[in-house]
Design a protein around this motif. Structure first.
Motif, PDB file in Angstrom:
ATOM      1  N   UNK A   1       3.961  10.517  -6.621  1.00  0.00           N
ATOM      2  CA  UNK A   1       4.961  10.921  -7.595  1.00  0.00           C
ATOM      3  C   UNK A   1       4.356  11.241  -8.949  1.00  0.00           C
ATOM      4  N   UNK A   2       3.423  10.415  -9.384  1.00  0.00           N
ATOM      5  CA  UNK A   2       2.757  10.664 -10.661  1.00  0.00           C
ATOM      6  C   UNK A   2       1.965  11.969 -10.590  1.00  0.00           C
TER       7      UNK A   2
ATOM      8  N   UNK B   1       8.352   5.039  -2.161  1.00  0.00           N
ATOM      9  CA  UNK B   1       8.444   3.709  -2.772  1.00  0.00           C
ATOM     10  C   UNK B   1       9.776   3.054  -2.432  1.00  0.00           C
ATOM     11  N   UNK B   2      10.847   3.805  -2.580  1.00  0.00           N
ATOM     12  CA  UNK B   2      12.184   3.252  -2.358  1.00  0.00           C
ATOM     13  C   UNK B   2      12.384   2.890  -0.888  1.00  0.00           C
ATOM     14  N   UNK B   3      11.906   3.774   0.029  1.00  0.00           N
ATOM     15  CA  UNK B   3      12.035   3.495   1.463  1.00  0.00           C
ATOM     16  C   UNK B   3      11.282   2.235   1.834  1.00  0.00           C
ATOM     17  N   UNK B   4      10.096   2.079   1.263  1.00  0.00           N
ATOM     18  CA  UNK B   4       9.311   0.868   1.557  1.00  0.00           C
ATOM     19  C   UNK B   4      10.003  -0.377   1.024  1.00  0.00           C
TER      20      UNK B   4
ATOM     21  N   UNK C   1       0.816  -1.216   0.000  1.00  0.00           N
ATOM     22  CA  UNK C   1       0.000   0.000   0.000  1.00  0.00           C
ATOM     23  C   UNK C   1       0.849   1.265   0.000  1.00  0.00           C
ATOM     24  N   UNK C   2       1.923   1.264   0.777  1.00  0.00           N
ATOM     25  CA  UNK C   2       2.788   2.449   0.829  1.00  0.00           C
ATOM     26  C   UNK C   2       3.398   2.725  -0.536  1.00  0.00           C
ATOM     27  N   UNK C   3       3.806   1.677  -1.232  1.00  0.00           N
ATOM     28  CA  UNK C   3       4.426   1.853  -2.543  1.00  0.00           C
ATOM     29  C   UNK C   3       3.419   2.331  -3.576  1.00  0.00           C
ATOM     30  N   UNK C   4       2.194   1.818  -3.493  1.00  0.00           N
ATOM     31  CA  UNK C   4       1.143   2.296  -4.397  1.00  0.00           C
ATOM     32  C   UNK C   4       0.859   3.773  -4.141  1.00  0.00           C
ATOM     33  N   UNK C   5       0.819   4.163  -2.854  1.00  0.00           N
ATOM     34  CA  UNK C   5       0.609   5.575  -2.509  1.00  0.00           C
ATOM     35  C   UNK C   5       1.760   6.431  -3.020  1.00  0.00           C
TER      36      UNK C   5
ATOM     37  N   UNK D   1       6.767  22.772  -6.467  1.00  0.00           N
ATOM     38  CA  UNK D   1       5.749  21.849  -5.962  1.00  0.00           C
ATOM     39  C   UNK D   1       5.842  20.503  -6.673  1.00  0.00           C
ATOM     40  N   UNK D   2       5.991  20.531  -7.988  1.00  0.00           N
ATOM     41  CA  UNK D   2       6.083  19.286  -8.752  1.00  0.00           C
ATOM     42  C   UNK D   2       7.301  18.476  -8.330  1.00  0.00           C
ATOM     43  N   UNK D   3       8.425  19.162  -8.114  1.00  0.00           N
ATOM     44  CA  UNK D   3       9.652  18.474  -7.694  1.00  0.00           C
ATOM     45  C   UNK D   3       9.479  17.828  -6.328  1.00  0.00           C
ATOM     46  N   UNK D   4       8.904  18.563  -5.382  1.00  0.00           N
ATOM     47  CA  UNK D   4       8.711  18.030  -4.028  1.00  0.00           C
ATOM     48  C   UNK D   4       7.811  16.799  -4.055  1.00  0.00           C
ATOM     49  N   UNK D   5       6.684  16.887  -4.764  1.00  0.00           N
ATOM     50  CA  UNK D   5       5.737  15.771  -4.798  1.00  0.00           C
ATOM     51  C   UNK D   5       6.334  14.552  -5.507  1.00  0.00           C
ATOM     52  N   UNK D   6       7.001  14.786  -6.635  1.00  0.00           N
ATOM     53  CA  UNK D   6       7.572  13.665  -7.393  1.00  0.00           C
ATOM     54  C   UNK D   6       8.670  12.963  -6.605  1.00  0.00           C
ATOM     55  N   UNK D   7       9.590  13.732  -6.046  1.00  0.00           N
ATOM     56  CA  UNK D   7      10.677  13.126  -5.291  1.00  0.00           C
ATOM     57  C   UNK D   7      10.181  12.479  -4.009  1.00  0.00           C
ATOM     58  N   UNK D   8       9.165  13.070  -3.387  1.00  0.00           N
ATOM     59  CA  UNK D   8       8.592  12.460  -2.185  1.00  0.00           C
ATOM     60  C   UNK D   8       7.941  11.120  -2.516  1.00  0.00           C
ATOM     61  N   UNK D   9       7.211  11.076  -3.619  1.00  0.00           N
ATOM     62  CA  UNK D   9       6.560   9.828  -4.003  1.00  0.00           C
ATOM     63  C   UNK D   9       7.550   8.723  -4.294  1.00  0.00           C
TER      64      UNK D   9
END
Length: 295
Positions: free
Chosen positions: A136-137, A287-290, A127-131, A275-283
């Protein structure tokens, strides 16, 4: 000694990320004043990479066993094709995109492609990776909200193609026995595609061809240094970092590129891009952390 051995690949990775950013900035410098057309930039860039890597490869000639391995490798032609596809799409996209926006689309698409490759190979998302994927998308979609800062769709689509090709180029180099010689062979085997592109442009769009001294210098610097040498360092880095670590390291490139574009090309860093950079990199980071926790 273990600390130094661990620090070295991270240092090389940091240099590599700055080289990646330099490619975007050099490309934008070339197109900002219409110093060169994108086809000629791609041609000079890849041929300059062949030239510089030939010199380096001659000084570091591989053993006969490695030469035989290169000749029998199934990845060499694939690496050359993906290198050309990335470089050509990258150049034509940057005629329409600013440096920071292009880098975000490039590496956002590249990282999602690498993550999707894991899924195709059988990895199941939690679920975390899907989120994280959704976040990011959504960050990339922010770029296309109504407003003056929205990038042209054609340029954006080309950069997404470049990102996917870069991901495939990365995957073909993970098992390279010698990063420098593998990169050299990839550049050499990209030349038939470059020649085909040149012929097509000569036939259908010859008036668009133009090359100034400044444009040629930017293309040669991009090919010989920021591509040939830096991509060799990238393959070297891949031998010491996991795929997840390699993915994480590339997340810094859009920010480095945006800052470089601000100071060197006077391209603004807009709130939409931030904003786009923050959201994309956060997403992508979610995924990577999970994945790291699961591994």
């Amino acid at each position: 000694m273990p600390t130094l051995s661990r620090f070295f690949p991270l240092l090389v990775a940091a240099i590599t990320m700055m080289g990646f950013a330099a490619n975007s900035i050099l490309c934008r410098l070339a197109f900002a004043n219409n110093d060169i057309d994108p086809g000629s930039f791609t041609l000079i860039r890849l041929l300059s990479g062949v030239f510089s890597l030939t010199i380096i490869g001659t000084l570091l000639r591989p053993s006969k066993d490695l030469e035989n391995a290169y000749g029998s490798s199934k990845n060499t032609w694939a690496g050359g094709f993906f290198l050309f596809t990335y470089a050509a799409a990258f150049s034509f996209a940057y005629t329409q995109l600013e440096a920071g926006t292009g880098a975000l689309l490039l590496f956002g698409a590249g990282q999602f492609s690498l993550l999707l490759a894991n899924v195709v190979l059988g990895y199941r998302l939690n679920r975390a990776e899907i989120a994280g994927f959704a976040l990011g998308f959504g960050g990339l979609c922010v770029l296309f909200l109504p407003g003056a800062s929205s990038p042209p769709l054609t340029g954006a689509a080309l950069m997404v193609v470049a990102g996917g090709s870069w991901a495939m180029y990365t995957l073909t180099g993970r098992s390279a026995p010698s990063p420098i010689h593998q990169t050299w062979i990839n550049f050499v085997k990209s030349t038939p595609w470059v020649a085909l592109m040149a012929i097509v442009i000569l036939v259908i769009d010859r008036p668009s061809i133009h090359i100034s001294v400044d444009g040629a210098i930017y293309a040669m610097a991009s090919g010989a240094i920021a591509s040939g040498m830096i991509y060799s360092l990238w393959y070297l880095t891949l031998k010491h970092l996991s795929l997840l670590e390699a993915t994480v390291s590339q997340l810094s490139v859009p920010s480095i590129t945006a800052v470089g574009g601000l100071f060197l090309i006077n391209e603004p860093i807009t709130p939409t891009l931030i904003l786009a950079t923050i959201l994309t990199l956060a997403g992508i980071s979610i995924v990577i952390t999970s994945q790291r926790r699961r591994n």
